[in-house]
Design a protein around this motif. Structure first.
Motif, PDB file in Angstrom:
ATOM      1  N   CYS A  20       4.481  16.972   2.051  1.00  0.00           N
ATOM      2  CA  CYS A  20       3.712  15.782   1.679  1.00  0.00           C
ATOM      3  C   CYS A  20       4.716  14.652   1.482  1.00  0.00           C
ATOM      4  CB  CYS A  20       2.921  16.034   0.409  1.00  0.00           C
ATOM      5  SG  CYS A  20       2.030  14.599  -0.219  1.00  0.00           S
ATOM      6  N   TYR A  72      -1.805   8.954  -6.389  1.00  0.00           N
ATOM      7  CA  TYR A  72      -2.203   8.909  -4.992  1.00  0.00           C
ATOM      8  C   TYR A  72      -2.398  10.326  -4.475  1.00  0.00           C
ATOM      9  CZ  TYR A  72      -0.898   4.005  -5.042  1.00  0.00           C
ATOM     10  OH  TYR A  72      -0.832   2.669  -5.336  1.00  0.00           O
ATOM     11  N   GLN A  84       0.769   5.448   0.893  1.00  0.00           N
ATOM     12  CA  GLN A  84       0.025   6.516   1.559  1.00  0.00           C
ATOM     13  C   GLN A  84       0.784   7.820   1.451  1.00  0.00           C
ATOM     14  OE1 GLN A  84      -0.562   4.941   5.569  1.00  0.00           O
ATOM     15  NE2 GLN A  84      -2.649   4.378   5.028  1.00  0.00           N
ATOM     16  N   GLN A 120       0.850  -1.194   0.000  1.00  0.00           N
ATOM     17  CA  GLN A 120       0.000   0.000   0.000  1.00  0.00           C
ATOM     18  C   GLN A 120       0.882   1.240   0.000  1.00  0.00           C
ATOM     19  OE1 GLN A 120      -2.579   1.262  -1.073  1.00  0.00           O
ATOM     20  NE2 GLN A 120      -4.119   0.548   0.362  1.00  0.00           N
ATOM     21  N   ALA A 132       1.098  11.542   3.337  1.00  0.00           N
ATOM     22  CA  ALA A 132       0.799  12.244   4.579  1.00  0.00           C
ATOM     23  C   ALA A 132       1.194  13.708   4.438  1.00  0.00           C
ATOM     24  CB  ALA A 132       1.554  11.606   5.742  1.00  0.00           C
ATOM     25  N   ALA A 155       5.390  10.492   0.894  1.00  0.00           N
ATOM     26  CA  ALA A 155       4.845   9.209   0.453  1.00  0.00           C
ATOM     27  C   ALA A 155       5.568   8.068   1.143  1.00  0.00           C
ATOM     28  CB  ALA A 155       4.982   9.079  -1.053  1.00  0.00           C
ATOM     29  N   SER A 156       4.802   7.034   1.490  1.00  0.00           N
ATOM     30  CA  SER A 156       5.384   5.838   2.106  1.00  0.00           C
ATOM     31  C   SER A 156       4.731   4.603   1.514  1.00  0.00           C
ATOM     32  CB  SER A 156       5.193   5.862   3.620  1.00  0.00           C
ATOM     33  OG  SER A 156       3.812   5.885   3.948  1.00  0.00           O
ATOM     34  N   GLY A 157       5.480   3.480   1.547  1.00  0.00           N
ATOM     35  CA  GLY A 157       4.946   2.228   1.020  1.00  0.00           C
ATOM     36  C   GLY A 157       5.884   1.635  -0.005  1.00  0.00           C
ATOM     37  N   GLY A 186      -3.103  12.962  -0.995  1.00  0.00           N
ATOM     38  CA  GLY A 186      -3.062  13.172   0.439  1.00  0.00           C
ATOM     39  C   GLY A 186      -4.451  13.470   0.971  1.00  0.00           C
ATOM     40  N   GLN A 187      -4.549  13.538   2.302  1.00  0.00           N
ATOM     41  CA  GLN A 187      -5.852  13.711   2.951  1.00  0.00           C
ATOM     42  C   GLN A 187      -6.293  15.167   2.978  1.00  0.00           C
ATOM     43  OE1 GLN A 187      -2.996  13.445   4.487  1.00  0.00           O
ATOM     44  NE2 GLN A 187      -2.991  14.846   6.248  1.00  0.00           N
TER      45      GLN A 187
END
Length: 121
Positions: A22, A110, A3, A1, A5, A24-26, A112-113
């Protein structure tokens, strides 16, 4: 996955500065274009700034000369330095990254929130 942040939003007076991040991880193989968008209340989401994998940047006319987008490929992070902020910059700011994944293999967008930026007059 994968994500994304975001961080760095907040309340600031007109003329002030904020720096958004911002990360990204995964399972990431490579990150191509990174983009900041924003959406003000009752308005459509608009593109603010973009940085490509070769560090080419583009900006909306409304933020040129005031905002600077940058990226750190080692940290899988992009930034938006916002100076000389105006009340009309008030919005929720979203990051988007175009990412090539290791597994499952493929290239995906992808988001972010979102982080709130409020500029008081």
């Amino acid at each position: 996955q994968v994500q994304l942040a975001e961080s760095g939003g907040g309340l600031v007076q007109a003329g002030g500065s904020l720096r958004l991040s911002c990360t990204a991880s995964g399972t990431i193989a490579e990150i191509y274009t990174m983009t900041w968008y924003r959406q003000a209340p009752e308005k459509q989401r608009e593109l603010v700034a973009t940085v490509t994998s070769d560090d080419t940047t583009t900006y909306a006319d409304s933020v040129k000369g005031r905002f600077t987008i940058s990226r750190d490929n080692v940290k899988n992070t992009m930034y938006l330095q916002m100076n000389s902020l105006k009340p009309e910059d008030t919005a929720v700011y979203y990051c988007k990254m175009n990412i090539r994944r290791i597994f499952p293999f493929g290239i995906y967008d992808y988001w972010g929130q979102g982080t709130q930026v409020t500029v008081s007059s």
